[in-house]
Design a protein around this motif. Sequence first.
Motif, short mmCIF file in Angstrom:
data_model
loop_
_atom_site.label_atom_id
_atom_site.label_comp_id
_atom_site.label_asym_id
_atom_site.label_seq_id
_atom_site.Cartn_x
_atom_site.Cartn_y
_atom_site.Cartn_z
N TRP B 78 1.09 1.25 -1.92
CA TRP B 78 1.60 -0.11 -1.72
C TRP B 78 0.52 -1.08 -2.14
O TRP B 78 -0.64 -0.92 -1.77
CB TRP B 78 1.95 -0.34 -0.24
CG TRP B 78 3.25 0.30 0.15
CD1 TRP B 78 3.51 1.63 0.18
CD2 TRP B 78 4.44 -0.38 0.54
NE1 TRP B 78 4.80 1.85 0.59
CE2 TRP B 78 5.40 0.63 0.82
CE3 TRP B 78 4.81 -1.71 0.69
CZ2 TRP B 78 6.69 0.34 1.22
CZ3 TRP B 78 6.10 -2.00 1.11
CH2 TRP B 78 7.03 -0.98 1.36
N SER B 80 0.06 -4.01 -1.05
CA SER B 80 -0.46 -4.75 0.11
C SER B 80 -1.55 -3.96 0.86
O SER B 80 -2.29 -4.52 1.64
CB SER B 80 0.66 -5.12 1.06
OG SER B 80 1.39 -3.97 1.40
N TYR B 81 -1.63 -2.62 0.64
CA TYR B 81 -2.69 -1.84 1.28
C TYR B 81 -4.04 -2.09 0.62
O TYR B 81 -5.06 -1.71 1.16
CB TYR B 81 -2.39 -0.34 1.18
CG TYR B 81 -1.28 0.15 2.06
CD1 TYR B 81 -0.66 -0.67 2.99
CD2 TYR B 81 -0.85 1.47 1.98
CE1 TYR B 81 0.35 -0.20 3.80
CE2 TYR B 81 0.17 1.95 2.79
CZ TYR B 81 0.78 1.10 3.69
OH TYR B 81 1.79 1.56 4.49
N GLU B 82 -4.03 -2.68 -0.55
CA GLU B 82 -5.22 -2.81 -1.40
C GLU B 82 -5.68 -1.42 -1.84
O GLU B 82 -5.32 -0.43 -1.22
CB GLU B 82 -6.36 -3.55 -0.67
CG GLU B 82 -5.98 -4.98 -0.34
CD GLU B 82 -7.06 -5.75 0.38
OE1 GLU B 82 -8.04 -5.14 0.80
OE2 GLU B 82 -6.89 -6.97 0.51
N ALA B 199 -6.13 -7.87 -3.52
CA ALA B 199 -5.26 -9.05 -3.59
C ALA B 199 -6.05 -10.34 -3.82
O ALA B 199 -5.52 -11.29 -4.40
CB ALA B 199 -4.45 -9.16 -2.32
N THR B 266 7.92 -1.35 -2.14
CA THR B 266 8.02 -2.80 -2.01
C THR B 266 8.97 -3.14 -0.87
O THR B 266 9.84 -2.34 -0.52
CB THR B 266 8.49 -3.43 -3.34
OG1 THR B 266 8.53 -4.85 -3.18
CG2 THR B 266 9.88 -2.95 -3.73
N ASN B 270 11.77 -8.01 -2.50
CA ASN B 270 10.55 -8.42 -3.21
C ASN B 270 10.50 -7.70 -4.56
O ASN B 270 10.23 -6.50 -4.61
CB ASN B 270 9.32 -8.10 -2.36
CG ASN B 270 8.04 -8.59 -3.03
OD1 ASN B 270 8.07 -9.21 -4.09
ND2 ASN B 270 6.91 -8.30 -2.39
N THR B 276 2.30 -9.80 -4.33
CA THR B 276 2.45 -10.00 -2.88
C THR B 276 1.15 -10.50 -2.29
O THR B 276 0.08 -10.00 -2.62
CB THR B 276 2.82 -8.67 -2.19
OG1 THR B 276 3.94 -8.13 -2.88
CG2 THR B 276 3.15 -8.88 -0.73
N SER B 277 1.25 -11.49 -1.44
CA SER B 277 0.05 -11.92 -0.71
C SER B 277 0.37 -11.93 0.77
O SER B 277 1.53 -12.04 1.17
CB SER B 277 -0.42 -13.29 -1.18
OG SER B 277 0.61 -14.22 -0.99
N ASP B 278 -0.67 -11.81 1.57
CA ASP B 278 -0.50 -11.68 3.01
C ASP B 278 -0.21 -13.05 3.63
O ASP B 278 -1.09 -13.91 3.68
CB ASP B 278 -1.78 -11.07 3.60
CG ASP B 278 -1.61 -10.70 5.05
OD1 ASP B 278 -0.67 -11.22 5.69
OD2 ASP B 278 -2.40 -9.89 5.55
#
Lengths: 385, 628
Positions: B78, B80-82, B199, B266, B270, B276-278
């Motif tokens: 993912w 978002s996990y970086e 991110a 995702t 999305n 994606t940003s937090d």
Amino acid sequence: MNRLQPFLFVGYRSRALGTTLGATILVILTWASFATLRWDAPMMSAQPQALFAAGPFRANEAFEQPFDATVNYLSYVETKIQYRARKSDLRLLFRLRHGDSLEREGILAVPTDNSEITTVHWHFDPIPESQGRRYSIQIVVGPQVTGEVFAMADLQDPLPGSLISNGISTDERIDLVIDPGRNANWWRIFSTVGRSTPIGIPGVLSLLALAAVTTAGGFTILFVGIRLVPAILIAAISGLVVLLTVSLALRIFMNQPSAELTSQFWIVIVASVLGTAGTPWIVAAISAVTGTLDSVRSASVANWLLAIAIILSASGLTTSILTAGERIHVAIPALADGQPNAGRFDLLNPGISGWLIRVACLIWAIYLVLIYLRRKAVTESDIGP
Amino acid sequence: MIRGMPMPNPLMFVGASFGHRGVMTTVFLTAVVLRYTTFIRGDYSAWWDGGTPFPGYADLWIGNAIHLAFEGTPRGLWFSYEGLLYTIAIAPFLKAFGLYGGLVTWSHVLILSSAVIAPIAMATVRALGGHLAGSTLIGILVAFDPVLTWYGLNGWSDSATMFAAALAFLLFIRAARKPSRLRLICFGATLAILALDHATWTWPAFAWAIACIPLIHKAPLWLPAHIHSSHLNQTERSIRRTILPLVVLIVGLGLANIGLLAIGSTEPGNVFPVLTSDSGNQRRLAMYYDPNLEWDAWQPADTGRTIATRFPQVAGRQISTLVGRQIGPAIPLATWLLVANGIALIVIATRSRKKISVSMIGLSGLLIATIVVWQIDLASDPIAVGLILVLGLAWAYSPTSRTILFISMPILGIILLWTGTITGLRHSSIGAYVLYLVSGILVGEAGIILGRVAQPRRLMWGRMLAGHTMAALTIVSIVFGGIQLFDAFQSRLNLDRYTQWLDTVLPTNAVIMAGGNIDPWYVASHLNRDVIYDVENGARLVLDGANTAWGRRLSQIYPDALTNEELMQSIQADGREAFWYTPDISKLIPSFSPRFVSQATYPKYELLPTRTSSQNEEWAVVVVKPSS
């Protein structure tokens, strides 16, 4: 012809004009520096700690604490209290006594409606001759107050005497948490610094005048071949340079409690004034010895600014090594102390380096603006009308 | 020896033979040695991050890579996990060498990828044609940087970000010098890796790719005169060509986006997972600048509004905090570095005073620096004002430094905005790296100027002195690193002997409890007893011989035990006795709190040395007992 006028102006063809421009900038800088100069520091470097609450004090009851003023122009007293009540109706009557005489008195509404520790500042007209006197601050709870006031106290006996509760002295170790201080503008700073010397204000003024004359002498030697610069202008610039130096040096101590009582303060002030007065002489002497006096005399204002900027930058960056700065723990696991060796020494106040760098930055900016304007003027004159 | 010839000075020989490659090799070896030392000591490894700021956070990527390697499932991939690409990079090593072998091999890859940043930095400065002194300085700074070492080795995905960022700077300079298609594509691909791996870099990578269009097109304006003269072919610098990195970046992110959509990584609805940003971080940022704003009342527009209206008022404080509390304290001899920069700038300013031409852009940078310097609070530390002065002058006097600072502005701006909220050392290290680059460039430029001054005046002794200083510095560095490594090997040898001795004295029913800074597989295999690893941070690995699955926790072995006390009692109820693993009782902490499961308060257990060794007084059998 119109195109050439700016060229003449910023290109320093007229040295008197360039010097006048420099003097004008100096006047603005000196004025700005003095106008914004303030000392708003507490009197004591180690303030009492709010360790426990004494009380309760209800309407018309009072608590009191003696303290010794170490500075002139005492301007405020800060204390910490807790107020437990159902509504925000706290009013406190402050009385500041010296011996039997009531020096200042004032009523303060404290907008608090919770029982958290609240810091209360009471400002009053500065007392010019406060240094060396023992004062007593009495706080009376207003007659209409419905709740209970608790005074925060310390057990380490940081102040003379003890907390007096409704006229009765408590244990010698118990002191009310108070933090007296002063708010001083440039004139009060100058006055208090002058009073703390054996020679007083006239003596300090005389010494500053002497420093200005010495500086002017050095400048005259440096610019002796420049007849275009009137002596009065050199004298004015010298005076301004000395005043600007003093104001910047005073600024370093804006947050230091009782600055004029520390040896570091006097070292910095004396070194600044002597350094300013001596620098033109030193430059002249070195130039004479190395045979470059004529080159120095013919140097442009821009080159002088460059030299000053370089000296200030080098001094500021070098002195940053001589200040430990605030100890910040960044916690890097593999390092013994959690952070790498900073290689710094705790010898100077961080403000000294910071102020040198600030002024250096300003001089660099003026220098580069002049260069930019001159380059632009030259380019425009090359293009022609 | 020829008769009459003077005996050659050994240091002179070293100095003369130490060209750029020699210095680069020595600095690289120093960096490898220093990093390998921390690995051997157990300070950092692919499975141990040093215990701060979030102990065991590297498990996230290890777990995801295990899913990919052993189960073939991409469920951990993912954005978002970086560390999207970082996870993919670990998996082949796990597949090829197994869990333990894979992680040990990956630790060595991390050592090399972190160490190679030093020669990459040197090559970046060297590509700008500066003096050897500049590239040597930056090489040594990177080699000894404790944060680059820490996050380069500790298993966090930031190692990949740091490596990619350093590589991007090098490839950008190389592309600016000679913008061949290959160089531009490589640069764009590195930007894509940066954007996909962290991110914080998504939008800075785009900004960089866009900025490089005019910057590479007009590179002769900012590259030092002596290096761009041979590459003035303007057809190579056409806008059509310099747009290539942006195209490659968009294609790279596009392919990754399609891949993530294809594997279902995702959130519903999305369609741009790579952008994606937090939103939680955006809320935190808005609330930091506007304390009256409430978490639930936040709207996306609030973040932009608070930045535009509140940030300018506190910019000085933010800079002061970032420099004074994060970047400065983490750089060895930071103020000395500023002095070195100051001297270099004075040389540059003095030399260029006769034909100085300041552009409006150059002047505006210094004017902004002057305003900022007067905004910064001086009470705590003058390092922030010193840094701003140096950067302001570098901006005004060195077009190359100005370009480096310009392309760094988006990422530094983001770091600065989040300072005080979530910016940590792993983020601010890019600020330190940019400072190193600028330092290398300035010292390199000053070195060239001083070299020119020395040559006509036959001040050859000055040039030789500079060469010798470089040689001495690099030799001292590697000798220092060598001593550190020798010391680490000694402690490792001691650990082996301690483990052998412990094996002979421990009862067979012993359970070994250990902290995070050990190799749990080594201990389990040499003691042939069960090991509960990193007991203070979740006991996130239990090795009992039969099962070595990553992330098998103590709470999974005793599912009925709900508290830490119950888990400790469960061990006892099994007829097992708990011992603490430490090769040096002089560093033994008297007690610890097991944190196998999360609780409001944690029980204390004492660590009692019961039997010491006659071979070594630092060795002891340490029993774990409940605090009385």
